[in-house]
Design an enzyme around this catalytic site. Sequence first.
Site, PDB file in Angstrom:
ATOM      1  N   HIS A  53       0.815  -1.224   0.000  1.00 30.28           N
ATOM      2  CA  HIS A  53       0.000   0.000   0.000  1.00 30.28           C
ATOM      3  C   HIS A  53       0.852   1.279   0.000  1.00 30.28           C
ATOM      4  CE1 HIS A  53      -3.167  -2.835   1.019  1.00 30.28           C
ATOM      5  NE2 HIS A  53      -2.504  -3.196   2.094  1.00 30.28           N
ATOM      6  N   SER A  76       1.561  -0.214  -5.417  1.00 32.36           N
ATOM      7  CA  SER A  76       0.660  -0.495  -4.309  1.00 32.36           C
ATOM      8  C   SER A  76       0.134  -1.912  -4.465  1.00 32.36           C
ATOM      9  CB  SER A  76      -0.499   0.499  -4.338  1.00 32.36           C
ATOM     10  OG  SER A  76      -1.033   0.633  -3.047  1.00 32.36           O
ATOM     11  N   SER A  81      -5.638   1.737  -2.342  1.00 33.33           N
ATOM     12  CA  SER A  81      -4.938   2.083  -1.090  1.00 33.33           C
ATOM     13  C   SER A  81      -3.872   3.155  -1.221  1.00 33.33           C
ATOM     14  CB  SER A  81      -4.324   0.820  -0.480  1.00 33.33           C
ATOM     15  OG  SER A  81      -3.347   0.285  -1.349  1.00 33.33           O
ATOM     16  N   ASP A 132       3.173  -7.615   0.011  1.00 36.21           N
ATOM     17  CA  ASP A 132       2.058  -7.529   0.967  1.00 36.21           C
ATOM     18  C   ASP A 132       0.857  -8.199   0.317  1.00 36.21           C
ATOM     19  OD1 ASP A 132      -0.068  -6.891   2.596  1.00 36.21           O
ATOM     20  OD2 ASP A 132       0.429  -4.771   2.792  1.00 36.21           O
ATOM     21  N   GLU A 193       4.385  -9.229   4.245  1.00 40.54           N
ATOM     22  CA  GLU A 193       3.790  -8.387   5.274  1.00 40.54           C
ATOM     23  C   GLU A 193       2.569  -9.003   5.975  1.00 40.54           C
ATOM     24  OE1 GLU A 193       4.705  -5.389   6.323  1.00 40.54           O
ATOM     25  OE2 GLU A 193       2.914  -4.472   7.153  1.00 40.54           O
ATOM     26  N   ASN A 218       4.690 -10.997   9.033  1.00 39.45           N
ATOM     27  CA  ASN A 218       3.406 -10.918   9.736  1.00 39.45           C
ATOM     28  C   ASN A 218       3.476 -11.542  11.123  1.00 39.45           C
ATOM     29  OD1 ASN A 218       0.389 -10.414   9.640  1.00 39.45           O
ATOM     30  ND2 ASN A 218       0.430 -12.605  10.082  1.00 39.45           N
ATOM     31  N   LYS A 223       4.456  -7.380  14.829  1.00 37.10           N
ATOM     32  CA  LYS A 223       3.632  -7.054  13.661  1.00 37.10           C
ATOM     33  C   LYS A 223       2.189  -7.480  13.924  1.00 37.10           C
ATOM     34  CE  LYS A 223       1.756  -6.892   9.494  1.00 37.10           C
ATOM     35  NZ  LYS A 223       0.387  -7.333   9.218  1.00 37.10           N
ATOM     36  N   ASP A 227      -0.034  -4.295  14.584  1.00 36.03           N
ATOM     37  CA  ASP A 227      -0.627  -3.724  13.363  1.00 36.03           C
ATOM     38  C   ASP A 227      -2.026  -4.318  13.135  1.00 36.03           C
ATOM     39  OD1 ASP A 227      -1.299  -4.165  10.541  1.00 36.03           O
ATOM     40  OD2 ASP A 227       0.699  -3.572   9.942  1.00 36.03           O
ATOM     41  N   ASN A 228      -2.099  -5.652  13.085  1.00 35.43           N
ATOM     42  CA  ASN A 228      -3.385  -6.292  12.784  1.00 35.43           C
ATOM     43  C   ASN A 228      -4.431  -5.925  13.841  1.00 35.43           C
ATOM     44  OD1 ASN A 228      -1.266  -7.503  11.379  1.00 35.43           O
ATOM     45  ND2 ASN A 228      -2.298  -9.469  11.213  1.00 35.43           N
ATOM     46  N   CYS A 232      -5.988  -1.905  13.362  1.00 35.57           N
ATOM     47  CA  CYS A 232      -7.400  -1.961  12.953  1.00 35.57           C
ATOM     48  C   CYS A 232      -8.300  -1.291  13.986  1.00 35.57           C
ATOM     49  CB  CYS A 232      -7.833  -3.402  12.714  1.00 35.57           C
ATOM     50  SG  CYS A 232      -7.057  -4.121  11.248  1.00 35.57           S
ATOM     51  N   HIS A 338      -7.574  -8.963   3.572  1.00 41.52           N
ATOM     52  CA  HIS A 338      -6.702  -8.527   2.470  1.00 41.52           C
ATOM     53  C   HIS A 338      -7.383  -8.495   1.098  1.00 41.52           C
ATOM     54  CE1 HIS A 338      -2.878  -7.430   0.747  1.00 41.52           C
ATOM     55  NE2 HIS A 338      -3.175  -8.217  -0.258  1.00 41.52           N
ATOM     56  N   HIS A 388      -3.540   2.307   8.769  1.00 40.62           N
ATOM     57  CA  HIS A 388      -3.165   2.439  10.179  1.00 40.62           C
ATOM     58  C   HIS A 388      -2.305   3.681  10.401  1.00 40.62           C
ATOM     59  CE1 HIS A 388      -4.660  -1.538  10.328  1.00 40.62           C
ATOM     60  NE2 HIS A 388      -3.546  -2.216  10.397  1.00 40.62           N
ATOM     61  N   SER A 396       5.717  -2.560  12.263  1.00 41.64           N
ATOM     62  CA  SER A 396       5.656  -3.504  11.134  1.00 41.64           C
ATOM     63  C   SER A 396       6.839  -3.312  10.191  1.00 41.64           C
ATOM     64  CB  SER A 396       4.376  -3.278  10.327  1.00 41.64           C
ATOM     65  OG  SER A 396       3.252  -3.415  11.152  1.00 41.64           O
ATOM     66  N   GLN A 400      10.044  -5.345   8.611  1.00 39.96           N
ATOM     67  CA  GLN A 400      10.276  -5.492   7.159  1.00 39.96           C
ATOM     68  C   GLN A 400      11.722  -5.158   6.813  1.00 39.96           C
ATOM     69  OE1 GLN A 400       9.040  -6.650   4.545  1.00 39.96           O
ATOM     70  NE2 GLN A 400       6.815  -6.728   4.727  1.00 39.96           N
TER      71      GLN A 400
HETATM   72  P1  NAI Z   1      -6.333 -14.603  11.586  1.00 40.72           P
HETATM   73  O1  NAI Z   1      -6.062 -15.918  10.984  1.00 40.72           O
HETATM   74  O2  NAI Z   1      -5.694 -14.226  12.883  1.00 40.72           O
HETATM   75  O3  NAI Z   1      -7.906 -14.390  11.794  1.00 40.72           O
HETATM   76  C1  NAI Z   1      -8.903 -14.738  10.879  1.00 40.72           C
HETATM   77  C2  NAI Z   1     -10.037 -15.396  11.665  1.00 40.72           C
HETATM   78  O4  NAI Z   1     -11.179 -15.577  10.817  1.00 40.72           O
HETATM   79  C3  NAI Z   1      -9.677 -16.774  12.195  1.00 40.72           C
HETATM   80  O5  NAI Z   1      -9.815 -16.816  13.607  1.00 40.72           O
HETATM   81  C4  NAI Z   1     -10.663 -17.724  11.499  1.00 40.72           C
HETATM   82  O6  NAI Z   1     -11.079 -18.797  12.323  1.00 40.72           O
HETATM   83  C5  NAI Z   1     -11.804 -16.798  11.169  1.00 40.72           C
HETATM   84  N1  NAI Z   1     -12.645 -17.264  10.063  1.00 40.72           N
HETATM   85  C6  NAI Z   1     -12.279 -17.870   8.904  1.00 40.72           C
HETATM   86  N2  NAI Z   1     -13.342 -18.104   8.122  1.00 40.72           N
HETATM   87  C7  NAI Z   1     -14.418 -17.636   8.790  1.00 40.72           C
HETATM   88  C8  NAI Z   1     -15.803 -17.580   8.489  1.00 40.72           C
HETATM   89  N3  NAI Z   1     -16.287 -18.059   7.344  1.00 40.72           N
HETATM   90  N4  NAI Z   1     -16.628 -17.007   9.395  1.00 40.72           N
HETATM   91  C9  NAI Z   1     -16.163 -16.520  10.565  1.00 40.72           C
HETATM   92  N5  NAI Z   1     -14.840 -16.537  10.894  1.00 40.72           N
HETATM   93  C10 NAI Z   1     -13.990 -17.100  10.020  1.00 40.72           C
HETATM   94  O7  NAI Z   1      -5.940 -13.529  10.476  1.00 40.72           O
HETATM   95  P2  NAI Z   1      -5.696 -11.953  10.699  1.00 40.72           P
HETATM   96  O8  NAI Z   1      -4.265 -11.719  10.978  1.00 40.72           O
HETATM   97  O9  NAI Z   1      -6.711 -11.457  11.627  1.00 40.72           O
HETATM   98  O10 NAI Z   1      -5.947 -11.395   9.221  1.00 40.72           O
HETATM   99  C11 NAI Z   1      -7.229 -11.439   8.616  1.00 40.72           C
HETATM  100  C12 NAI Z   1      -7.158 -10.784   7.243  1.00 40.72           C
HETATM  101  O11 NAI Z   1      -6.854  -9.392   7.388  1.00 40.72           O
HETATM  102  C13 NAI Z   1      -6.078 -11.334   6.328  1.00 40.72           C
HETATM  103  O12 NAI Z   1      -6.546 -11.312   5.008  1.00 40.72           O
HETATM  104  C14 NAI Z   1      -4.946 -10.343   6.496  1.00 40.72           C
HETATM  105  O13 NAI Z   1      -4.052 -10.381   5.421  1.00 40.72           O
HETATM  106  C15 NAI Z   1      -5.715  -9.054   6.589  1.00 40.72           C
HETATM  107  N6  NAI Z   1      -5.074  -7.909   7.236  1.00 40.72           N
HETATM  108  C16 NAI Z   1      -5.597  -6.672   6.938  1.00 40.72           C
HETATM  109  C17 NAI Z   1      -5.096  -5.544   7.523  1.00 40.72           C
HETATM  110  C18 NAI Z   1      -5.645  -4.211   7.163  1.00 40.72           C
HETATM  111  O14 NAI Z   1      -5.070  -3.196   7.548  1.00 40.72           O
HETATM  112  N7  NAI Z   1      -6.751  -4.115   6.457  1.00 40.72           N
HETATM  113  C19 NAI Z   1      -3.988  -5.601   8.507  1.00 40.72           C
HETATM  114  C20 NAI Z   1      -3.548  -6.946   8.787  1.00 40.72           C
HETATM  115  C21 NAI Z   1      -4.080  -8.044   8.173  1.00 40.72           C
END
Ligand code: NAI
Length: 467
Positions: A53, A76, A81, A132, A193, A218, A223, A227-228, A232, A338, A388, A396, A400
Site C-alpha cells: 500500500h 501499491s 490504497s 504484501d 507483510e 506478519n 507485527k 498492526d493487525n 485496525c 486482504h 493504520h 511492522s 520489514q
Molecule cells: P487470523 O487468521 O488471525 O484471523 C482470521 C479469523 O477468521 C480466524 O480466527 C478464522 O477462524 C476466522 N474465520 C475464517 N473463516 C471464517 C468464516 N467463514 N466465518 C467466521 N470466521 C472465520 O488472520 P488476521 O491476521 O486477523 O488477518 C485477517 C485478514 O486481514 C487477512 O486477510 C490479512 O491479510 C488481513 N489484514 C488486513 C489488515 C488491514 O489493515 N486491512 C492488517 C492486517 C491483516
Amino acid sequence: MAKDYIVKDIGLAGYGRKELDIAETEMPGLMALREEYGSAKPLSGAKIAGSLHMTIQTAVLIETLVALGADVRWASCNIFSTQDHAAAAIAEGGTPVFAIKGETLPEYWDYCDRIFHFDGDGQGGANLILDDGGDATMYILLGARVEAGETDLIADPKSEEEEALFAQIRKRMEATPGFFAKQRDAIRGVSEETTTGVHRLYELMRDGRLPFPAINVNDSVTKSKFDNKYGCRESLVDGIRRATDTMMAGKVAVVCGYGDVGKGSAASLSGAGARVKVTEADPICALQAAMDGFEVVLLEDVIGSADIFITTTGNKDVIRIDHMREMKDMAIVGNIGHFDNEIQVAALKNHKWTNIKDQVDMIEMPSGNRIILLSEGRLLNLGNATGHPSFVMSASFTNQTLAQIELWTKGDDYKNEVYVLPKHLDEKVARLHLARVGAKLTELSSEQAAYIGVTPEGPFKPEHYRY
Ligand code: NAI
C-alpha cells in the site's frame, strides 16, 4: 531521461513531503534503523521490488530502505490504497513508483510488472521482493510456470482480477521472452507483510514451489499482535466514518472473524459505542470473543437486524449474495481482510448501483432495500481512510527492514523455506518504540533473570509463548 514513475499528480509532492516529515516523528523504529545502519549501508546492491500500500507510512519505509543503500521500485498492493501525495513525494525524491488511488485492474498488474524493471524496460533485475498479500511474488512465479509451458494456468480467468493478471503475463511473455524465469532466478528472497500473503507462501513451500527463502514478517509478534490488532482498532472506524458519517453509538455491528484483525475491529466498533456481535469458525477465537464480552452468533441469525457488517477473516464467500438480500435497508457492508472475495461483490453486479462518492456505493436489492458497500469490498481502512497510523506501522516496517537486511546479507544461510525473525529482533523492534509512548522498562536483576530462566537482556519468552 524519460520519467520513470506513474503517479496521479507530481504537484502533490510538497504536501506529501510535509506529511512524511510528520510521520517520521511517529516512526521511531525506522528512524533508529537509519541511524544504526545509515553509514554501513547493508542494503547496497539490493534491488527491491516493493508491492505494498503506497501510503505516507510506506513512503517512510521506502526512504529507510534507500537510506540503507537499496535501489527500490514500488507499486501499491491494492487498487484503492494509494495516497497520491505520498506517491508523488516518493517519485519526486527519485524512487520509481507506480501507484494511483483508483487505478484499474489492468493498470494494477502493469504497475506490478514495472517494479521488476531495474535494468530498463522489460529487463528485470530485481533481487529482492518486499510483498504484501503475495501478488508480486505470485506474478513472477505464475509467469515462470506459464513460460515453462503450463499455459492452461492462464487459459480460463475466473474473475476480472484474473483476466487482467493473465493478460499482463501474456503481454510480458510476448515482449520479453524468458523474462519470468530470469527474474525468478535472480530473486534472493521475499519478505511478506500480511496473513494472507504468508498463507500463500506456506502453500508454495508445502508444494515444493518456493524457489527462494521467505521471511514471514506478519508473525513477528511486533507485527501481527500490533498492526493487525491495534492498527485496525484505529483505522476500521476511521474508514466507516469517512465513508458514511454514520453514528456508530447504539448501532449493531457484526464482525466476521475474531483473529488479530477481528479483535482490533471489534474493539474499534465497541470503542465507538456500537453493540458488537462476532461470528467465528475457530472455537478458541469464538471463546475469546465471548470472554471479551461479545455475543458470538451465526451470521444468518443477525442478518436482518444488524446495521454494520465487517469481514476480517482472510477467507472467501463470508458474506454471500443471499445474506445481502436479507439485510435491512441501508445496512453498511465492508471488508478489512486482504482480498475482496470475503464479500460476494461480483454477484451484485447486475443490481442497481448508485455511486455516492469514491469508494462508496449504494446498491439496491430485489426487495427494494439498499446496502452501502465500502470500497467495492476491498480493504476499507485503506480504501476509505488512510490505513493504520504511523506509529504502529513503524513496528511492522522495522520488521520489514530487518527482514530485507537479513535476506540480502545472510540469504545464503537460509533454505527455500518460510522463516520468522528471531525473538531478539522482535524484542528489539518493541524496545525501539517504548520511548515514544513514555514507557519505562524494568530491568531484571541477574538473580531474577536466572530464577525465571532468561538473561537480563532477553529474549524474555520461550518460542512457544503466545503473548
Ligand atoms: P487470523 O487468521 O488471525 O484471523 C482470521 C479469523 O477468521 C480466524 O480466527 C478464522 O477462524 C476466522 N474465520 C475464517 N473463516 C471464517 C468464516 N467463514 N466465518 C467466521 N470466521 C472465520 O488472520 P488476521 O491476521 O486477523 O488477518 C485477517 C485478514 O486481514 C487477512 O486477510 C490479512 O491479510 C488481513 N489484514 C488486513 C489488515 C488491514 O489493515 N486491512 C492488517 C492486517 C491483516
